[in-house]
Design an enzyme around this catalytic site. Sequence first.
Site, PDB file in Angstrom:
ATOM      1  N   TRP A  18      35.103  52.625  39.028  1.00 15.24           N
ATOM      2  CA  TRP A  18      33.982  52.158  38.204  1.00 15.24           C
ATOM      3  C   TRP A  18      32.951  53.401  38.799  1.00 15.24           C
ATOM      4  O   TRP A  18      32.830  53.348  39.879  1.00 15.24           O
ATOM      5  CB  TRP A  18      33.179  50.748  38.224  1.00 15.24           C
ATOM      6  CG  TRP A  18      33.878  49.934  37.328  1.00 15.24           C
ATOM      7  CD1 TRP A  18      35.123  49.204  37.649  1.00 15.24           C
ATOM      8  CD2 TRP A  18      33.541  49.674  36.078  1.00 15.24           C
ATOM      9  NE1 TRP A  18      35.387  48.627  36.375  1.00 15.24           N
ATOM     10  CE2 TRP A  18      34.596  48.704  35.526  1.00 15.24           C
ATOM     11  CE3 TRP A  18      32.491  49.889  35.200  1.00 15.24           C
ATOM     12  CZ2 TRP A  18      34.224  48.353  34.295  1.00 15.24           C
ATOM     13  CZ3 TRP A  18      32.412  49.719  33.852  1.00 15.24           C
ATOM     14  CH2 TRP A  18      33.059  48.564  33.470  1.00 15.24           C
ATOM     15  N   HIS A  48      37.265  45.374  42.047  1.00 10.26           N
ATOM     16  CA  HIS A  48      37.502  45.478  40.666  1.00 10.26           C
ATOM     17  C   HIS A  48      37.946  46.862  40.542  1.00 10.26           C
ATOM     18  O   HIS A  48      37.861  47.371  39.107  1.00 10.26           O
ATOM     19  CB  HIS A  48      36.234  45.431  39.891  1.00 10.26           C
ATOM     20  CG  HIS A  48      35.588  44.072  40.074  1.00 10.26           C
ATOM     21  ND1 HIS A  48      35.916  42.892  39.090  1.00 10.26           N
ATOM     22  CD2 HIS A  48      34.576  43.495  41.014  1.00 10.26           C
ATOM     23  CE1 HIS A  48      35.101  41.799  39.640  1.00 10.26           C
ATOM     24  NE2 HIS A  48      34.539  42.298  40.898  1.00 10.26           N
ATOM     25  N   HIS A  52      43.248  43.822  38.320  1.00  6.31           N
ATOM     26  CA  HIS A  52      42.554  42.836  39.205  1.00  6.31           C
ATOM     27  C   HIS A  52      42.067  41.699  38.092  1.00  6.31           C
ATOM     28  O   HIS A  52      42.035  41.911  36.840  1.00  6.31           O
ATOM     29  CB  HIS A  52      41.203  43.502  39.535  1.00  6.31           C
ATOM     30  CG  HIS A  52      40.308  43.953  38.683  1.00  6.31           C
ATOM     31  ND1 HIS A  52      40.255  45.040  38.160  1.00  6.31           N
ATOM     32  CD2 HIS A  52      39.056  43.289  38.058  1.00  6.31           C
ATOM     33  CE1 HIS A  52      39.118  45.200  37.034  1.00  6.31           C
ATOM     34  NE2 HIS A  52      38.533  44.121  37.126  1.00  6.31           N
ATOM     35  N   ASP A  54      38.892  38.749  37.508  1.00  2.46           N
ATOM     36  CA  ASP A  54      37.380  38.579  37.651  1.00  2.46           C
ATOM     37  C   ASP A  54      37.073  37.106  37.753  1.00  2.46           C
ATOM     38  O   ASP A  54      37.692  36.202  37.029  1.00  2.46           O
ATOM     39  CB  ASP A  54      36.650  38.979  36.241  1.00  2.46           C
ATOM     40  CG  ASP A  54      36.348  40.408  36.126  1.00  2.46           C
ATOM     41  OD1 ASP A  54      36.755  41.262  37.218  1.00  2.46           O
ATOM     42  OD2 ASP A  54      35.833  40.884  34.975  1.00  2.46           O
ATOM     43  N   HIS A  58      31.518  36.985  39.370  1.00  2.00           N
ATOM     44  CA  HIS A  58      31.352  38.429  38.965  1.00  2.00           C
ATOM     45  C   HIS A  58      30.052  38.613  38.198  1.00  2.00           C
ATOM     46  O   HIS A  58      29.156  39.412  38.518  1.00  2.00           O
ATOM     47  CB  HIS A  58      32.480  39.125  38.594  1.00  2.00           C
ATOM     48  CG  HIS A  58      32.442  40.514  38.334  1.00  2.00           C
ATOM     49  ND1 HIS A  58      32.078  41.257  39.250  1.00  2.00           N
ATOM     50  CD2 HIS A  58      32.750  40.982  37.096  1.00  2.00           C
ATOM     51  CE1 HIS A  58      31.899  42.533  38.667  1.00  2.00           C
ATOM     52  NE2 HIS A  58      32.230  42.457  37.414  1.00  2.00           N
ATOM     53  N   HIS A 159      32.442  38.813  28.704  1.00  5.14           N
ATOM     54  CA  HIS A 159      32.782  38.159  29.885  1.00  5.14           C
ATOM     55  C   HIS A 159      32.237  36.749  29.848  1.00  5.14           C
ATOM     56  O   HIS A 159      32.949  35.658  30.159  1.00  5.14           O
ATOM     57  CB  HIS A 159      32.043  38.787  31.230  1.00  5.14           C
ATOM     58  CG  HIS A 159      32.948  39.961  31.637  1.00  5.14           C
ATOM     59  ND1 HIS A 159      32.782  41.299  31.210  1.00  5.14           N
ATOM     60  CD2 HIS A 159      33.593  39.972  32.787  1.00  5.14           C
ATOM     61  CE1 HIS A 159      33.517  41.876  31.789  1.00  5.14           C
ATOM     62  NE2 HIS A 159      33.890  41.382  32.879  1.00  5.14           N
ATOM     63  N   GLU A 171      42.226  42.031  34.045  1.00  5.01           N
ATOM     64  CA  GLU A 171      41.908  43.339  33.524  1.00  5.01           C
ATOM     65  C   GLU A 171      42.957  44.555  34.161  1.00  5.01           C
ATOM     66  O   GLU A 171      43.204  44.475  35.488  1.00  5.01           O
ATOM     67  CB  GLU A 171      40.383  43.634  33.914  1.00  5.01           C
ATOM     68  CG  GLU A 171      39.369  42.782  33.117  1.00  5.01           C
ATOM     69  CD  GLU A 171      38.011  42.844  33.577  1.00  5.01           C
ATOM     70  OE1 GLU A 171      37.169  42.604  32.701  1.00  5.01           O
ATOM     71  OE2 GLU A 171      37.650  43.459  34.807  1.00  5.01           O
TER      72      GLU A 171
END
Length: 213
Positions: A18, A48, A52, A54, A58, A159, A171
């Site tokens: 990210w 992340h 992974h 969540d 998160h 989410h 994800e």
Amino acid sequence: MSEWIDISQALTNDMAHWPGDTPFSYSLTYTKEQTGSVNIGQMTSSLHTGTHIDAPFHFDSNGATIDQLHLDRYIGKAKVINVSHVEAITPAVLEAYNLKNVERLLLRTSLPNDPKRFPEQMPHLDPSIAPFLQKIGVYLLGVDMPSVDAPDSKDLATHHALHKHGVNILENIMLDHVDEGIYELIALPLSIPGADGSPVRAVLRPMKGSDSK
């Protein structure tokens, strides 16, 4: 016995992450020559990066952390479906598939599996899929994208909708080499008390009775 299929991204020093987040890094802290007995490695990473899960914490400061999640959600029968023909995934799209008795649903989208490139755009997962998934009994949704929301999303509507309707999130799985059908899934998080997420080694094994729709 069928072979296990690895659907996780390999953790490499050149993998995408990210923007602005902590990249993955592995290196040897000490070599066998230095210690006289063993090599000792170290790693740093955002939780992340790569494949992974969540935890609700998160995106919700009052949500459950990784150590508070039920492990049985990440082990068991899963169905892989190919939705790569659409750019917006809605209940109407999912209704075209036979999802009877499916509890873990993995989506192969139009986003190519490329661990070294962080996508600027991703297929859209409409938040309205959350009540639909809850209604049919799905409690784990896996996607081959870095997130169930757009990279620039601040409200993280999908989410929150999935969490509200009891659907856990997996994800960045890799499904380009996986056929539609029924599989046994293992995607266990690490035990990290208080954590907002965890890398997983996600694997599939074909099960009898596999079908595409």
